[in-house]
Design an enzyme around this catalytic site. Structure first.
Site, short mmCIF file in Angstrom:
data_model
loop_
_atom_site.label_atom_id
_atom_site.label_comp_id
_atom_site.label_asym_id
_atom_site.label_seq_id
_atom_site.Cartn_x
_atom_site.Cartn_y
_atom_site.Cartn_z
N ASP A 246 -0.03 -12.35 9.15
CA ASP A 246 1.12 -11.47 8.95
C ASP A 246 2.23 -12.21 8.20
OD1 ASP A 246 2.60 -8.89 9.70
OD2 ASP A 246 3.93 -10.41 10.53
N VAL B 100 0.57 15.39 -2.61
CA VAL B 100 0.06 16.76 -2.59
C VAL B 100 -1.41 16.74 -2.16
CG1 VAL B 100 1.71 17.49 -4.36
CG2 VAL B 100 -0.59 16.78 -5.05
N GLU C 197 -5.38 16.57 -1.69
CA GLU C 197 -6.32 15.55 -2.21
C GLU C 197 -7.33 16.19 -3.16
OE1 GLU C 197 -7.69 11.35 -1.90
OE2 GLU C 197 -5.81 12.43 -1.78
N LYS D 107 -3.49 16.88 -8.48
CA LYS D 107 -2.69 15.65 -8.57
C LYS D 107 -2.34 15.31 -10.02
CE LYS D 107 -4.10 13.37 -4.26
NZ LYS D 107 -2.79 13.20 -3.64
N SER E 169 -5.89 9.00 -0.98
CA SER E 169 -6.61 8.11 -0.06
C SER E 169 -7.94 7.64 -0.64
CB SER E 169 -6.84 8.80 1.28
OG SER E 169 -7.46 10.05 1.10
N HIS F 69 -0.76 4.18 -0.78
CA HIS F 69 -1.50 4.89 0.26
C HIS F 69 -0.88 4.63 1.63
CE1 HIS F 69 -5.52 5.37 2.63
NE2 HIS F 69 -4.76 6.44 2.72
N TYR G 183 -3.80 -3.30 10.67
CA TYR G 183 -2.64 -2.42 10.52
C TYR G 183 -2.99 -1.02 10.02
CZ TYR G 183 0.64 -6.32 11.18
OH TYR G 183 1.38 -7.36 11.70
#
Length: 729
Positions: free
Chosen positions: A296, A400, A402, A407, A429, A450, A660
């Protein structure tokens, strides 16, 4: 000057008062092995001063002591148990000598006093703090427990309940709370700290304060009746079992150690602390959790270096409201970057603003903000159906639907409405960034950004570099993500980027298990209870959305046909065709009903078994080991491929993205840490048992090479020097 070491010095003030000042090279003080040794040398000098009347401890830095030097931990944890025990005994003898000085002592504590820093000030009689104080013992979050007397002194100072809460949870508290529970004796403005501490010290020296009575409880057994002790420790053990579970041995070990030491004096209690600390330090869990801390730090330092020459965006915009857009808008506004939120639908804008308001109201309910702050933050989110305000934004993120056509149209239109230097980003994504960039006039100003759902909770933001993305664009987006309180990790472009690219092989392993007759309930139970994921794959698919996963699976199959193209109808197909989309419509692998708090609660649904029977072999039992292997090998192989192909830059960044972004069990440390713990050769042997299942189970060449040479992915740490050398460092 009475004594000067590399990290601290000792000097006379007036009236027989000595001042011990922590002042390490660099920006912060750490209680590393050299500083502990230096503190011992300073005490050698102090103990010889016959005219000593009082001692003040303070720091020259903005923080008192931020804690131990975590970079030393991995090497310290590799020394034999007896040697580590000896060094802890030496360190504790230093703090005992500080506590046993025949004069009153006080710590002037500014900023952070964590871990060893907290344990150091616990050894003094009084503690005066500044309003920016954060004090506590976070050791259990690193897989260990306090080792410098914290588990002995804190319960005797605060009482069992407050101390157990801090130690078992690895908590730190602010100035007000510390004063309330008795961890500090007063709070003053920073400019009055030194004078205030000296005033208290003089009161103790003059007899106006009974410093000996203040010190005495820390030397004696814990003052608890048998009934009080039974209640305190039973409740604490129950809470730890519920929150930490079996995969995190440190919290329960700490509670049991404090319980066992409750009826002992300081010396005997410290022996128990030592005996409990040493085995914890040698666990895989401690190595993994310390590794996460270091990773980290590495990721944050890399982001800081990347953004040092760019200005953090001052105005932002979100395209697409709804839950995701509202979450992004809230996070930006909450962290001080005003945001324009655009949609083509009033209904969506209302949904986005409602989401932002809901999150702010939660902060209000928790007492984190007042009504004025709430109104101030919400006023910095500007909902709009037009492009008004877009001429002043520095960065725009598109969130917006996917769909690449939608897009591309939205991004191209937006590009014509913003300044030439405005950065555009897509929250896609799975869709490759270079594909979306093909319609833009300034592809160098475009990248992926993302976010993970829910935005306000998930720490990770993947920042995706397309073929033509400029370094300046990446730096600006990383700066904005950092300003939003997120951990940005830069990855290169490919279908699914990093996180989704490695997630879908995991789902493929799950689909194959179900095809071969595994019960999804058993798989979920094993992956949650045994491996440690927060959700099993079936539950995770329901949360993600079966329809979302079905679409993304097709994108991934097109991107990586050799490995991810399947030749059979699977459970995801069956549920999708039956309009069972997961939590969003109440039906997935489970049936969902809202509980009293409005949160979806899963229930068994017999209809699922008949649906899955059409795409599965007859039910059969699989061992826990086989389930874990068949689930994890496809993911780990893909993680390794991403490193080999340069999609992710380092094992550290890969592991942090997994922890994460996906909730990879922290006690494993991430895929590469898990691989290193198992050993590459042993992993290869395990994977070869399943290579008949297809390309996802074929181990990449680089990993095979590592196995042949018995190499690890992380640099191998050498054990620390012998304890005798550590003493005199």
């Amino acid at each position: 000057m009475l004594y000067k070491g590399d990290t601290l010095y000792l000097d006379w003030l007036e009236d027989g008062i000595a001042e011990l000042v922590f002042d390490a090279p660099g920006s912060v003080n750490k209680l590393d092995t050299a500083t502990v040794a230096s503190l011992g040398h300073a005490l050698d000098v102090l103990e010889k001063q016959s005219d000593l009347k009082g001692l003040l401890l303070r720091s020259e830095k903005a923080a008192f002591i931020v804690g131990a030097d975590i970079t030393e931990f991995l090497s310290l944890f590799l020394v034999p148990e007896e040697q580590l025990s000896q060094w802890l005994h030496f360190a504790n003898s230093v703090f005992n000598r500080l506590e046993d000085l025949p004069v009153p002592t006080i710590s002037a504590v500014n900023g952070y006093a964590l871990g060893g820093g907290c344990e150091c000030v616990l050894a003094t009689d009084y503690r005066l703090a500044t309003p920016d104080l954060r004090i506590g013992l976070p050791e259990t979050k690193l897989g260990i427990m306090p080792g410098f007397g914290g588990s002995v002194r804190l319960p005797r100072l605060l009482g069992a309940d407050s101390a157990l809460e801090i130690i078992a949870a690895g908590k730190d508290v602010g100035a007000d709370q510390a004063l309330k529970i008795g961890l500090v004796d007063g709070v003053v403005a920073a400019e009055k700290l030194r004078d205030g501490a000296l005033a208290i010290l003089r009161q103790a020296m003059n007899g106006d304060l009974d410093w000996k009575a203040k010190r005495q409880p820390k030397l004696e057994p814990l003052k608890l009746s048998k009934i009080e002790a039974a209640m305190s420790f039973t409740i604490a053990k129950g809470m730890v079992a519920q929150t930490a579970g079996k995969h995190y041995p440190a919290p329960i070990t700490a509670v049991k150690t404090i319980e066992a030491a409750a009826r002992l004096g300081r010396e005997e209690a410290l022996v128990l602390e030592n005996k409990s600390f040493v085995p914890l330090a040698h666990t895989n869990e401690a190595r993994a959790l310390v590794g996460i801390f270091l990773n980290d730090q590495y990721v944050k330092a890399k982001a800081k270096k990347l953004t040092k020459d760019v200005e953090t965006p001052k105005h932002a915009a979100v395209l697409g409201a709804g839950i995701m857009g509202g979450g992004i808008a809230y996070q930006s506004a909450w962290k001080g970057v005003p945001v324009v939120m655009k949609d083509i639908s009033d209904k969506s804008l209302t949904l986005g603003m409602t989401e932002a308001a809901k999150l702010l109201n939660k902060q209000l309910e928790r007492g984190k903000i007042d009504g004025l702050k709430l109104a101030g933050v919400i006023s910095t989110i500007q909902p709009t159906l037009e492009y008004s305000g877009f001429d002043r934004v520095d960065v725009v993120v598109e969130a917006v639907v996917e769909n690449p056509k939608v897009k591309k149209a939205v991004l191209a239109e937006t590009e014509s409405k913003v300044r030439p230097d405005t950065v555009l980003a897509s929250n896609t994504s799975t869709i490759p960034i270079s594909e979306l960039a093909s319609v833009l006039q300034r592809p160098e100003n475009f990248c992926g950004m993302h976010f993970f759902n829910p935005v306000h909770r998930m720490p990770l933001v993947e920042v995706i570099r397309g073929e033509k993305t400029s370094d300046n664009t990446i730096a600006k987006v990383v700066a904005w993500a950092s300003k939003m309180g997120k951990t940005p990790i830069v990855v290169n472009d490919c279908p699914g980027f990093f996180v989704n690219r490695v997630l879908f092989p995991y789902f493929a392993g799950f689909s194959q298990l179900l095809r071969d007759g595994a019960d999804f309930r058993k798989v979920d139970k094993v992956m949650e209870k045994q491996f440690g994921w927060p959700m099993g794959p079936a539950y995770l698919l329901d949360v993600v959305g079966i329809d979302t996963a079905h679409h993304a699976q097709a994108v991934m199959a097109a991107g990586f046909p050799q490995r991810m193209q399947k030749d059979y109808r699977d459970a995801i197909d069956a549920l999708f065709d039956a309009n069972r989309f997961g939590q969003k419509n109440g039906l997935g692998f489970w049936r969902y009903k809202d509980d009293s708090k409005g949160k979806p609660k899963k229930e068994e649904d017999a209809a699922v078994d008949s649906l899955l029977a059409d795409v599965s072999q007859p039910k059969r039992d699989f061992s826990d080991e086989e389930i874990i292997a068949r689930m994890m090998i496809p993911m780990v192989n893909e993680v390794v491929r991403c490193l080999e192909e340069g999609i992710i830059a380092s094992p550290a960044e890969a592991d942090m993205a997994l922890v994460y972004g996906l909730g990879f069990p922290p006690f494993h440390g991430g895929a590469f840490r898990w691989l290193d713990t198992i050993g590459s050769a042993k992993y290869l042997d395990m994977a070869q048992q399943y290579q008949h299942l297809g390309p996802l189970y074929e181990v990449p060449a680089g990993l095979r090479d590592k196995a042949r040479h018995n190499e690890a992915y992380y640099p191998q740490v050498e054990p620390a020097r012998p304890v005798g050398a550590l003493k005199t460092a």
